[in-house]
Design a protein around this motif. Structure first.
Motif, PDB file in Angstrom:
ATOM      1  N   ARG A  11       2.425 -20.500  -1.702  1.00  0.00           N
ATOM      2  CA  ARG A  11       2.567 -20.781  -0.274  1.00  0.00           C
ATOM      3  C   ARG A  11       2.019 -22.156   0.103  1.00  0.00           C
ATOM      4  NH1 ARG A  11       6.647 -18.120   0.611  1.00  0.00           N
ATOM      5  NH2 ARG A  11       6.488 -15.864   0.842  1.00  0.00           N
TER       6      ARG A  11
ATOM      7  N   PHE B 233      -2.675  -9.020   1.829  1.00  0.00           N
ATOM      8  CA  PHE B 233      -3.542  -8.588   0.722  1.00  0.00           C
ATOM      9  C   PHE B 233      -4.838  -7.971   1.232  1.00  0.00           C
ATOM     10  CE2 PHE B 233      -0.729 -11.445  -1.594  1.00  0.00           C
ATOM     11  CZ  PHE B 233      -0.609 -10.841  -2.824  1.00  0.00           C
TER      12      PHE B 233
ATOM     13  N   MET C 177       0.040 -16.405  -5.294  1.00  0.00           N
ATOM     14  CA  MET C 177       0.693 -16.442  -3.984  1.00  0.00           C
ATOM     15  C   MET C 177       0.086 -17.546  -3.114  1.00  0.00           C
ATOM     16  SD  MET C 177       3.242 -14.440  -3.945  1.00  0.00           S
ATOM     17  CE  MET C 177       3.636 -14.829  -2.249  1.00  0.00           C
TER      18      MET C 177
ATOM     19  N   HIS D 163       6.677  -7.225  -2.047  1.00  0.00           N
ATOM     20  CA  HIS D 163       5.838  -7.033  -0.859  1.00  0.00           C
ATOM     21  C   HIS D 163       5.081  -8.321  -0.525  1.00  0.00           C
ATOM     22  CE1 HIS D 163       6.295  -2.816   0.188  1.00  0.00           C
ATOM     23  NE2 HIS D 163       6.198  -2.472  -1.082  1.00  0.00           N
ATOM     24  N   ALA D 164       4.548  -8.961  -1.566  1.00  0.00           N
ATOM     25  CA  ALA D 164       3.736 -10.169  -1.339  1.00  0.00           C
ATOM     26  C   ALA D 164       4.573 -11.319  -0.774  1.00  0.00           C
ATOM     27  CB  ALA D 164       3.069 -10.599  -2.647  1.00  0.00           C
ATOM     28  N   LEU D 165       5.862 -11.352  -1.116  1.00  0.00           N
ATOM     29  CA  LEU D 165       6.720 -12.417  -0.593  1.00  0.00           C
ATOM     30  C   LEU D 165       7.061 -12.185   0.884  1.00  0.00           C
ATOM     31  CD1 LEU D 165       9.111 -13.028  -3.643  1.00  0.00           C
ATOM     32  CD2 LEU D 165       7.363 -14.591  -2.735  1.00  0.00           C
ATOM     33  N   ASP D 166       6.798 -10.949   1.370  1.00  0.00           N
ATOM     34  CA  ASP D 166       6.862 -10.708   2.814  1.00  0.00           C
ATOM     35  C   ASP D 166       8.266 -10.971   3.371  1.00  0.00           C
ATOM     36  OD1 ASP D 166       5.737 -10.010   5.241  1.00  0.00           O
ATOM     37  OD2 ASP D 166       4.995 -12.019   5.699  1.00  0.00           O
TER      38      ASP D 166
END
Lengths: 65, 284
Positions: free
Chosen positions: A60, A40, A56, B234-237
């Protein structure tokens, strides 16, 4: 009188890895948060505020409070 | 040497692309028809030996646990399922048109990994938002197809665009616009139109980085959904690309989906788990 053997005493104990320490868990979580900051980076540079970034972090860290 | 891409020349290349086989459109339509029979679809697929081979290969993949034991197209359809068959056929048709391009910085496997993740995420979001899941999956799978076209026909130019984005540490889209004077969104829309996908799918692909601004309280569009799904993927990579970057996401598009945080978290989990299974099944 026959001796009754408890079968559970004969079972070979499953080999187990030692549980992760609190320090190890913290290191993994810190690495995940660093990766998020990298992913990000454009948003953070622009000062962009958006629910996805917050979610996110929640996802995580597993902290869904 | 200018790195700009001649827009008219590229449009002609898109017009020269092989047509998406009619059977793919038929199977995708069948996916939306709850009353369709497996026999009807099997008969249609059975006319194309290449599609039969591809479907049997997937059904016999280790993923389903029946490796080497599925011999008929009908049994293959029962195992794979109509919904996944549509995906298989569409992905197979696209990959037949575009073998892996030789373009530094463009990773073919990651391209497909991200495309599948976006498709799966879009489908899950569509289910939560009561939008059409089939269109969401299709638009998600094809949303970056313009990038594959650029990598195939203009590899040196796309390399320069990728290098520019990396140097300035900006999103790939910005590199494309600066170097090529066009971007993968508009190229993708040309391809989707050439393949006769519905206008709503074409628009969603064409605007997936910048959905047209609308009232945050308006009903969500497929364009909103693909825009958000792309950002989540994209954020989950999932591809773990070293220079991965989440592109900007319009707050209005996110808000219009009208989902609670818990619903998004569920979509994140589903996307992560299902993406791994899909990539393994399709082996692209």
């Amino acid at each position: 009188m026959p001796t009754i053997i408890d079968p559970s005493t004969l079972a070979t104990p499953e080999p187990r890895r030692p549980e992760a320490s609190a320090d190890e868990c913290a290191a993994v979580e810190a690495a995940q948060q660093r990766r998020l900051a990298f992913l990000f980076r454009g948003w953070l540079r622009d000062g962009r505020v958006h629910p996805l970034l917050h979610l996110m972090h929640v996802y995580r860290s597993g902290d869904e409070r | 040497m200018t790195m700009q891409v001649n827009s008219n020349e590229l449009r002609q290349r898109v017009r020269d692309l092989a047509a998406m086989p009619q059977v793919v459109h038929e199977v995708l339509a069948a996916m939306r028809d709850a009353g369709v029979s497996i026999d009807a679809v099997a008969a249609r697929v059975g006319h194309d030996p290449a599609l039969v081979a591809r479907t049997l290969r997937v059904a016999n993949s280790p993923f389903y646990g029946l490796a080497g034991r599925i011999g008929s197209i009908r049994d293959a359809l029962r195992v794979v399922g109509l919904r996944r068959l549509g995906t298989v056929l569409m992905a197979a048709s696209v990959s037949d048109c575009f073998p892996p391009p030789a373009c530094r910085g463009f990773v073919f496997k990651s391209f497909w990994g991200h495309s599948f993740a976006t498709a799966i995420c879009a489908q899950a979001l569509a289910a939560a938002c009561h939008l059409d899941e089939g269109s969401a999956f299709t638009a998600g799978l094809l949303h970056d197809i313009g990038r594959l076209v650029l990598a195939t026909y203009y590899p040196r130019q796309l390399e320069a665009a990728i290098a520019d984005a990396q140097l300035r540490d900006v999103a790939p889209l910005d590199g494309e616009r600066a170097v090529l004077a066009l971007d993968h969104c508009e190229v993708g829309a040309w391809v989707a139109a050439h393949w006769h996908f519905a206008d709503v799918v074409v628009d969603a692909i064409g605007h997936h980085h910048e959905p047209p601004p609308r009232d945050a309280a308006a009903a969500p569009t497929l364009g909103d959904l693909i825009h958000v799904a792309d950002g989540i993927a994209h954020a989950l990579d999932l591809t773990r690309e070293p220079d991965e970057m989440v592109p900007p996401m319009a707050l209005g598009a996110w808000t219009r989906l009208g989902l609670q945080p818990e619903a998004f978290l569920t979509v994140f989990t589903h996307t992560e788990l299902a993406s791994a299974a899909f990539s393994e099944t399709l082996a692209i």
